[in-house]
Design a protein around this motif. Structure first.
Motif, short mmCIF file in Angstrom:
data_model
loop_
_atom_site.label_atom_id
_atom_site.label_comp_id
_atom_site.label_asym_id
_atom_site.label_seq_id
_atom_site.Cartn_x
_atom_site.Cartn_y
_atom_site.Cartn_z
N ALA A 106 50.65 40.93 21.49
CA ALA A 106 50.48 42.01 22.47
C ALA A 106 49.93 41.44 23.78
CB ALA A 106 49.54 43.08 21.92
N PRO A 107 50.75 41.30 24.81
CA PRO A 107 50.28 40.69 26.06
C PRO A 107 49.20 41.50 26.76
CG PRO A 107 52.47 41.62 26.35
CD PRO A 107 52.18 41.66 24.88
N GLU A 108 49.21 42.83 26.58
CA GLU A 108 48.22 43.67 27.25
C GLU A 108 46.87 43.67 26.53
OE1 GLU A 108 50.13 45.91 24.03
OE2 GLU A 108 50.91 44.71 25.71
N ASP A 109 46.79 43.05 25.36
CA ASP A 109 45.55 42.98 24.60
C ASP A 109 44.74 41.77 25.06
OD1 ASP A 109 43.52 43.07 22.73
OD2 ASP A 109 44.76 42.33 21.06
N ALA A 110 44.03 41.94 26.18
CA ALA A 110 43.30 40.82 26.77
C ALA A 110 42.25 40.26 25.80
CB ALA A 110 42.63 41.27 28.07
N GLY A 129 50.17 41.21 36.77
CA GLY A 129 49.68 42.53 36.41
C GLY A 129 48.78 42.56 35.19
N LEU A 130 48.77 41.48 34.40
CA LEU A 130 47.93 41.44 33.20
C LEU A 130 46.51 40.94 33.49
CD1 LEU A 130 50.48 39.96 30.63
CD2 LEU A 130 49.66 42.33 30.75
N LEU A 131 46.30 40.28 34.60
CA LEU A 131 44.99 39.69 34.89
C LEU A 131 43.86 40.72 34.97
CD1 LEU A 131 45.96 36.91 37.44
CD2 LEU A 131 45.06 36.58 35.13
N PRO A 132 44.07 41.90 35.58
CA PRO A 132 42.96 42.86 35.63
C PRO A 132 42.41 43.24 34.27
CG PRO A 132 44.67 43.48 37.18
CD PRO A 132 45.23 42.36 36.37
N GLY A 133 43.23 43.17 33.22
CA GLY A 133 42.75 43.50 31.89
C GLY A 133 41.64 42.58 31.43
N TYR A 134 41.66 41.34 31.86
CA TYR A 134 40.61 40.38 31.50
C TYR A 134 39.33 40.66 32.29
CZ TYR A 134 44.27 37.80 29.12
OH TYR A 134 45.28 37.45 28.27
N LEU A 135 39.48 41.26 33.44
CA LEU A 135 38.32 41.58 34.27
C LEU A 135 37.67 42.89 33.83
CD1 LEU A 135 39.91 40.73 37.74
CD2 LEU A 135 38.44 39.26 36.34
N ASP A 136 38.50 43.85 33.42
CA ASP A 136 37.99 45.19 33.13
C ASP A 136 37.33 45.28 31.76
OD1 ASP A 136 39.02 45.91 35.57
OD2 ASP A 136 40.88 46.75 34.74
N ALA A 143 42.07 39.94 45.63
CA ALA A 143 40.81 40.41 45.05
C ALA A 143 40.76 40.11 43.55
CB ALA A 143 40.64 41.91 45.29
N VAL A 144 41.89 40.24 42.86
CA VAL A 144 41.95 39.94 41.43
C VAL A 144 41.73 38.45 41.21
CG1 VAL A 144 43.45 39.88 39.41
CG2 VAL A 144 43.43 41.90 40.88
N ARG A 145 42.37 37.63 42.04
CA ARG A 145 42.20 36.18 41.91
C ARG A 145 40.74 35.77 42.10
NH1 ARG A 145 45.74 34.57 45.55
NH2 ARG A 145 44.24 34.65 47.25
N GLU A 146 40.11 36.31 43.11
CA GLU A 146 38.72 35.97 43.39
C GLU A 146 37.78 36.47 42.28
OE1 GLU A 146 38.23 37.75 47.17
OE2 GLU A 146 39.57 36.33 48.19
N SER A 147 38.05 37.65 41.76
CA SER A 147 37.23 38.20 40.68
C SER A 147 37.37 37.37 39.42
CB SER A 147 37.61 39.66 40.41
OG SER A 147 37.36 40.47 41.54
N PHE A 148 38.58 36.87 39.15
CA PHE A 148 38.82 36.04 37.98
C PHE A 148 38.02 34.74 38.09
CE2 PHE A 148 41.06 33.56 34.84
CZ PHE A 148 41.48 34.50 33.90
N VAL A 149 38.00 34.18 39.28
CA VAL A 149 37.23 32.94 39.49
C VAL A 149 35.74 33.21 39.28
CG1 VAL A 149 36.57 31.21 41.19
CG2 VAL A 149 38.94 31.93 41.02
N ARG A 150 35.24 34.32 39.79
CA ARG A 150 33.82 34.63 39.66
C ARG A 150 33.43 34.84 38.20
NH1 ARG A 150 34.57 37.75 44.39
NH2 ARG A 150 34.83 39.63 43.12
N LYS A 151 34.29 35.54 37.44
CA LYS A 151 33.92 35.89 36.07
C LYS A 151 34.11 34.71 35.12
CE LYS A 151 34.75 39.12 32.27
NZ LYS A 151 35.40 40.37 31.83
N PHE A 152 35.23 33.98 35.25
CA PHE A 152 35.57 32.96 34.25
C PHE A 152 35.45 31.53 34.76
CE2 PHE A 152 38.09 36.75 33.07
CZ PHE A 152 37.54 36.98 31.82
#
Length: 607
Positions: free
Chosen positions: A423-427, A447-454, A479-488
């Motif tokens: 399941a690709p949407e199952d982050a 489009g799947l990256l926000p699931g890892y942030l949320d 904004a998603v790219r920058e948030s991914f860097v900050r979180k992970f």
């Protein structure tokens, strides 16, 4: 070689990927060649006598002007001089910045007869003489032989600048890769050849814990292929399965049986798609159908289609058939196995039909040949520069071109371990699998990256093992790219492509800083979708006239490359509109707009 004039000064300019590039160019050139070389190498006592013998021109940072005058003098006297304008051997297999020193060298030749001849070297990246990772150098799936080629381009004016020469070299990569692609086998032959060489290695691990070695997967495929060959009447066979052992086995078995695979999404399956693809048989599983919401199962569409359930095919395998498959795998060469199962031996036959995502309206059925898919696998693998610890994380469905090529066929054919999650949407599920099995290469649609942030349950430590996170299949929000860097604490490297380009055309890769000379090998520019893969090229043109536009100016993006589609199924008009022939080469009209910078990175314009 016909592009190298028989007389007059010639300045050869091309890419630099290994320590023996000069020797290959010397052998390929119809005329004697003088090479420009760093003085530090030239002055090594055990090399200098030989380098003097072949007429090397040394160059050093403090004496560059004198060296450029020497080069100009040799050119003015009608000699052939080869210079690698990148100034260093590539650390990532891509073209680096072209230095402008050659422009001054050409100017120093004065009014003498002189042309610039661009060239592209292919086949030495991944050799023992390159800076590629050791795993790429010794990959069993590629075998002991290596094809090396040099493509020389049409002569250019001596006043050509670094940007235009680099573009010419990039386009020549297509010529060199086309020659290489002509030597590639069909997908089942390439896969079986690698599986027999390294049968004990892990081929696939499901997030549930199921694992198969390459030999075990091959035996499973060898028992399924004859059944598919007998039961499927049409050339094309539909496959409705999530990422995992079943999907990998069904796709490989269908290809081995000489069928064209048409992976379909159960949630969007309808009779029109089946009819257009020529599918009269669907392969799915009872387990998968039980997990799909009512009304979205494969049985709700394609009433005229026969449905084959993998559980039923598996029940017919039996011990005798499994033992026979094991013996055949051990005793028979891959070429015999391919012939016995009826697989395509012609790499120009259609391997897959993939439906585009409908950017131009109704989804179109895209025909991809064995050769174009295999070439794209090689292009991508060269850019990934895999290490011995790499594990590809596959959660994208094979109904998506990205999922079929990059996260299904690439690891299986190129011999990289594949970790799957259905399941690709199952982050959270993907993140847990990455942590549990040390996944290193994660490919996702943007489009799947926000699931890892949320999802707060997805912890940074779960993704600690990742070496690369690559996003494609749509524009990546800053904004998603920058948030991914900050979180992970993981950079997201954006790529670009279309179903019609099999699908990858370009990708950003990590920068590399050479600690010996402190030269930065740039592979990544934020906000871009990277440089084209080796064997691919972009042209930015006027949308009406198709005239080439200069760097920095937005225009229509054309994609050229060895991985272009064959065309759309039964749609000559759309194929003609999409595939343009310019300067004797095929280009795909992407419909997107953007611009190239001086280094060849593509920035897409806002829609």
């Amino acid at each position: 070689m016909e592009h190298v004039p028989r007389s007059g000064g010639v300045l050869l300019l091309g890419n630099h990927v290994s320590w023996i590039d000069w020797a290959v160019v010397a052998m390929a050139s119809p005329r004697p060649v003088r090479f420009v070389m760093a003085r530090g190498i030239y002055e090594r006592w055990y090399l200098r006598w030989f380098l003097d013998f072949v007429g090397v021109i040394p160059i050093a940072p403090g004496r560059a002007q004198q060296s450029l005058r020497d080069i100009g003098a040799h050119l003015a006297s009608g000699e052939v001089v080869c210079l690698f304008p990148e100034g260093a051997i590539s650390r990532h297999g891509q073209l680096n910045e072209f230095k402008r020193g050659f422009e001054r060298a050409a100017a120093n030749a004065g009014e003498a007869e002189l042309v610039i001849v661009p060239f592209y070297l292919r086949g030495l990246w991944g050799s023992q003489f390159s800076y590629a990772a050791q795993t790429l150098k010794t990959r069993p799936a590629r075998g002991p032989r290596r094809t090396i080629g040099v493509a020389f381009g049409p002569p250019m004016a001596p006043t050509s600048n670094a940007t235009s020469v680099k573009q010419a070299v990039a386009e020549l990569s297509i010529v060199a890769w086309e020659a290489h692609a002509a030597t590639l086998p069909s997908l089942p032959l390439g896969w079986l050849t690698g599986a027999r060489r390294d049968g004990g290695a892990i081929a696939l691990v499901e997030s549930t814990g199921t694992r198969l070695t390459r030999s075990a997967l091959a035996c499973r495929v060898l028992t399924l292929a004859p059944q598919i060959r007998r039961r499927v009447r049409s050339r094309a066979v539909g496959i409705v399965l999530p990422p995992g052992v079943d999907s990998a086995s069904a796709n490989l078995a269908a290809l081995l049986a000489g069928r064209t695979v048409v992976n379909l999404d159960a949630t969007t399956l309808d009779d029109d798609l089946l009819r257009r693809a020529g599918v009269d048989t669907l392969i799915t599983s009872r387990r998968y159908r039980a997990g799909i919401a009512p009304g979205n199962t494969a049985s709700s569409a394609g009433g005229a289609c026969e449905t084959l359930l993998l559980e039923d095919l598996e029940a017919r395998r039996g011990r005798a058939r499994r033992a026979c498959a094991w013996l055949m795998l051990r005793l028979l060469p891959a070429t015999w196995l391919v012939r016995l199962n009826g697989a395509d031996r012609d790499a120009d036959r259609t391997a897959a039909i993939v439906f585009s995502r409908g950017r131009r309206g109704t989804p179109k059925a895209v025909r991809l040949s064995h050769r174009s898919v295999y070439a794209n696998l090689r292009q991508i693998t060269d850019m990934l520069n895999p290490t011995e610890h790499d594990v590809v994380v596959g959660c994208l469905p094979a109904s998506h071109a990205f999922g079929l090529t990059v996260t299904t066929l690439l690891p299986l054919v190129e011999g990289l371990p594949l970790l799957t999650h259905p399941a690709p949407e199952d982050a959270l599920g993907v993140a847990r699998a990455v942590y549990r099995y040390d996944g290193t290469l994660l490919f996702l649609t943007s489009g799947l990256l926000p699931g890892y942030l949320d999802d707060a349950r997805v912890q940074p430590l779960m993704l600690e093992s990742l070496r690369l996170v690559i996003a494609g299949g749509g524009r990546l929000d800053a904004a998603v790219r920058e948030s991914f860097v900050r979180k992970f604490r993981k950079t997201v490297y954006e790529g670009y492509g279309t179903t019609e380009t099999t699908p990858v055309a370009s990708v950003n890769v990590p920068d590399y800083l050479d600690g010996q000379n402190w030269k930065l090998h740039a592979g990544h520019k934020e906000g871009t979708v990277g440089m084209p893969l080796p064997g691919s090229s972009f042209r930015i043109v006027d949308a009406l006239t198709h005239a080439a536009l200069p760097p920095g100016q937005d225009g229509l993006v054309l994609i050229g490359g060895v991985q272009l589609m064959q065309g759309y199924v039964d749609d000559v008009a759309s194929t003609t509109a999409a595939l343009l022939e310019i300067d004797g080469r095929r280009w795909f009209n992407s419909g997107d707009h953007g611009h190239l910078d001086d280094d060849g990175f593509l920035t897409l314009a806002a829609p």
